[in-house]
Design a protein around this motif. Structure first.
Motif, mmCIF file in Angstrom:
data_model
loop_
_atom_site.group_PDB
_atom_site.id
_atom_site.type_symbol
_atom_site.label_atom_id
_atom_site.label_comp_id
_atom_site.label_asym_id
_atom_site.label_seq_id
_atom_site.Cartn_x
_atom_site.Cartn_y
_atom_site.Cartn_z
ATOM 1 N N TYR A 15 0.823 -1.104 -0.091
ATOM 2 C CA TYR A 15 0.062 -0.052 -0.213
ATOM 3 C C TYR A 15 0.918 1.316 -0.102
ATOM 4 O O TYR A 15 0.619 2.306 -0.757
ATOM 5 N N GLU A 16 1.946 1.287 0.914
ATOM 6 C CA GLU A 16 2.861 2.353 0.882
ATOM 7 C C GLU A 16 3.476 2.487 -0.339
ATOM 8 O O GLU A 16 3.882 3.805 -0.861
ATOM 9 N N ALA A 17 3.690 1.381 -1.133
ATOM 10 C CA ALA A 17 4.453 1.722 -2.353
ATOM 11 C C ALA A 17 3.388 2.132 -3.473
ATOM 12 O O ALA A 17 4.012 2.993 -4.334
ATOM 13 N N VAL A 18 2.234 2.004 -3.428
ATOM 14 C CA VAL A 18 1.137 2.669 -4.381
ATOM 15 C C VAL A 18 1.418 4.233 -4.081
ATOM 16 O O VAL A 18 1.400 5.158 -4.773
ATOM 17 N N ARG A 19 1.147 4.579 -2.491
ATOM 18 C CA ARG A 19 1.305 5.752 -2.202
ATOM 19 C C ARG A 19 2.602 6.582 -2.634
ATOM 20 O O ARG A 19 2.786 7.773 -3.108
ATOM 21 N N GLY A 20 3.938 5.773 -2.659
ATOM 22 C CA GLY A 20 5.076 6.432 -3.239
ATOM 23 C C GLY A 20 5.291 6.605 -4.546
ATOM 24 O O GLY A 20 5.716 7.490 -5.209
ATOM 25 N N ALA A 21 4.518 5.798 -5.410
ATOM 26 C CA ALA A 21 4.547 5.947 -6.886
ATOM 27 C C ALA A 21 3.641 7.151 -7.235
ATOM 28 O O ALA A 21 3.968 7.830 -8.320
ATOM 29 N N LEU A 22 2.512 7.160 -6.695
ATOM 30 C CA LEU A 22 1.587 8.118 -6.775
ATOM 31 C C LEU A 22 2.385 9.590 -6.637
ATOM 32 O O LEU A 22 2.477 10.393 -7.438
ATOM 33 N N ALA A 23 2.922 9.626 -5.176
ATOM 34 C CA ALA A 23 3.791 10.949 -4.928
ATOM 35 C C ALA A 23 4.935 11.227 -5.955
ATOM 36 O O ALA A 23 5.152 12.236 -6.434
ATOM 37 N N ALA A 24 5.651 10.120 -6.528
ATOM 38 C CA ALA A 24 6.770 10.238 -7.341
ATOM 39 C C ALA A 24 6.044 10.840 -8.631
ATOM 40 O O ALA A 24 6.846 11.797 -9.127
ATOM 41 N N ASP A 25 5.104 10.136 -9.070
ATOM 42 C CA ASP A 25 4.732 10.795 -10.416
ATOM 43 C C ASP A 25 4.050 12.364 -10.330
ATOM 44 O O ASP A 25 4.196 13.287 -11.084
ATOM 45 N N ASP A 26 3.371 12.685 -8.966
ATOM 46 C CA ASP A 26 2.983 14.042 -8.867
ATOM 47 C C ASP A 26 4.199 15.000 -8.811
ATOM 48 O O ASP A 26 4.246 16.067 -9.516
ATOM 49 N N VAL A 28 7.042 14.692 -10.406
ATOM 50 C CA VAL A 28 7.547 14.745 -11.881
ATOM 51 C C VAL A 28 6.819 15.746 -12.658
ATOM 52 O O VAL A 28 7.124 16.446 -13.208
ATOM 53 N N GLU A 29 5.475 15.248 -12.474
ATOM 54 C CA GLU A 29 4.599 16.422 -13.143
ATOM 55 C C GLU A 29 4.504 17.660 -12.878
ATOM 56 O O GLU A 29 4.436 18.596 -13.505
ATOM 57 N N ARG A 30 4.751 18.187 -11.437
ATOM 58 C CA ARG A 30 4.889 19.718 -10.890
ATOM 59 C C ARG A 30 6.192 20.217 -11.610
ATOM 60 O O ARG A 30 6.069 21.402 -12.023
ATOM 61 N N GLU A 31 7.043 19.381 -12.121
ATOM 62 C CA GLU A 31 8.320 19.924 -12.539
ATOM 63 C C GLU A 31 8.199 20.051 -14.092
ATOM 64 O O GLU A 31 9.077 20.135 -14.962
ATOM 65 N N GLY A 32 6.803 19.465 -14.588
ATOM 66 C CA GLY A 32 6.824 19.331 -16.044
ATOM 67 C C GLY A 32 7.172 18.064 -16.842
ATOM 68 O O GLY A 32 7.077 18.163 -18.024
ATOM 69 N N GLY A 33 7.263 16.964 -16.198
ATOM 70 C CA GLY A 33 8.068 15.773 -16.797
ATOM 71 C C GLY A 33 6.879 14.825 -16.869
ATOM 72 O O GLY A 33 5.716 15.292 -16.598
ATOM 73 N N GLU A 34 7.330 13.813 -17.676
ATOM 74 C CA GLU A 34 6.264 12.680 -17.801
ATOM 75 C C GLU A 34 6.150 11.703 -16.464
ATOM 76 O O GLU A 34 7.270 11.387 -16.257
ATOM 77 N N PRO A 35 5.116 11.572 -16.002
ATOM 78 C CA PRO A 35 5.303 10.554 -14.751
ATOM 79 C C PRO A 35 5.732 9.120 -15.129
ATOM 80 O O PRO A 35 5.308 8.830 -16.107
ATOM 81 N N LYS A 36 6.574 8.673 -14.454
ATOM 82 C CA LYS A 36 7.255 7.344 -14.373
ATOM 83 C C LYS A 36 6.475 6.122 -14.371
ATOM 84 O O LYS A 36 6.352 5.331 -15.238
ATOM 85 N N PHE A 37 5.304 6.198 -13.395
ATOM 86 C CA PHE A 37 4.690 5.039 -13.000
ATOM 87 C C PHE A 37 3.338 5.381 -13.698
ATOM 88 O O PHE A 37 2.455 4.119 -13.780
ATOM 89 N N GLU A 70 -4.778 14.545 -4.120
ATOM 90 C CA GLU A 70 -3.512 15.225 -3.844
ATOM 91 C C GLU A 70 -2.577 15.445 -4.979
ATOM 92 O O GLU A 70 -2.545 14.406 -5.525
ATOM 93 N N GLY A 71 -2.183 16.523 -4.853
ATOM 94 C CA GLY A 71 -0.964 16.653 -6.182
ATOM 95 C C GLY A 71 -1.552 17.205 -7.282
ATOM 96 O O GLY A 71 -0.888 17.687 -8.475
ATOM 97 N N GLN A 72 -3.015 17.222 -7.730
ATOM 98 C CA GLN A 72 -3.547 17.546 -8.830
ATOM 99 C C GLN A 72 -4.020 19.177 -8.886
ATOM 100 O O GLN A 72 -4.616 19.450 -7.614
#
Length: 88
Positions: A15-26, A28-37, A70-72
């Motif tokens: 479950y925490e891995a899902v949260r971490g992947a979501l946070a990582a994508d967010d 990257v997107e805030r920096e204008g990049g393409e989300p990895k996950f 969150e993050g959107q």
């Protein structure tokens, strides 16, 4: 996936891995990049999290629910016409 076969610690880790992947994508997107996950774009991520939540709830485990908004910066739909929807 048979979530019943996993230990409580394993469920928490997944479950925490899902949260971490979501946070990582967010991030990257805030920096204008393409989300990895592509967590927000892949419905199976949300289903996986929901299935984990269901099993953790069955077991009476305590956990902090993932807040998918969150993050959107904006909602993925337009609420401006919501008062014009007719109810039948």
């Amino acid at each position: 996936m048979r979530y019943q076969a996993f230990t409580n610690d394993s469920l928490t880790m997944m479950y925490e891995a899902v949260r971490g992947a979501l946070a990582a994508d967010d991030a990257v997107e805030r920096e204008g990049g393409e989300p990895k996950f592509k967590v927000r774009d892949t419905p199976d991520w949300k289903k996986h999290a929901a299935d984990l939540e269901a099993e953790m709830l069955k077991r009476g485990m305590n956990f902090s629910v993932i807040e998918w908004h969150e993050g959107q910066e904006k909602l993925p739909f337009d609420w401006s016409g919501r008062d014009r929807v007719r109810r039948q």
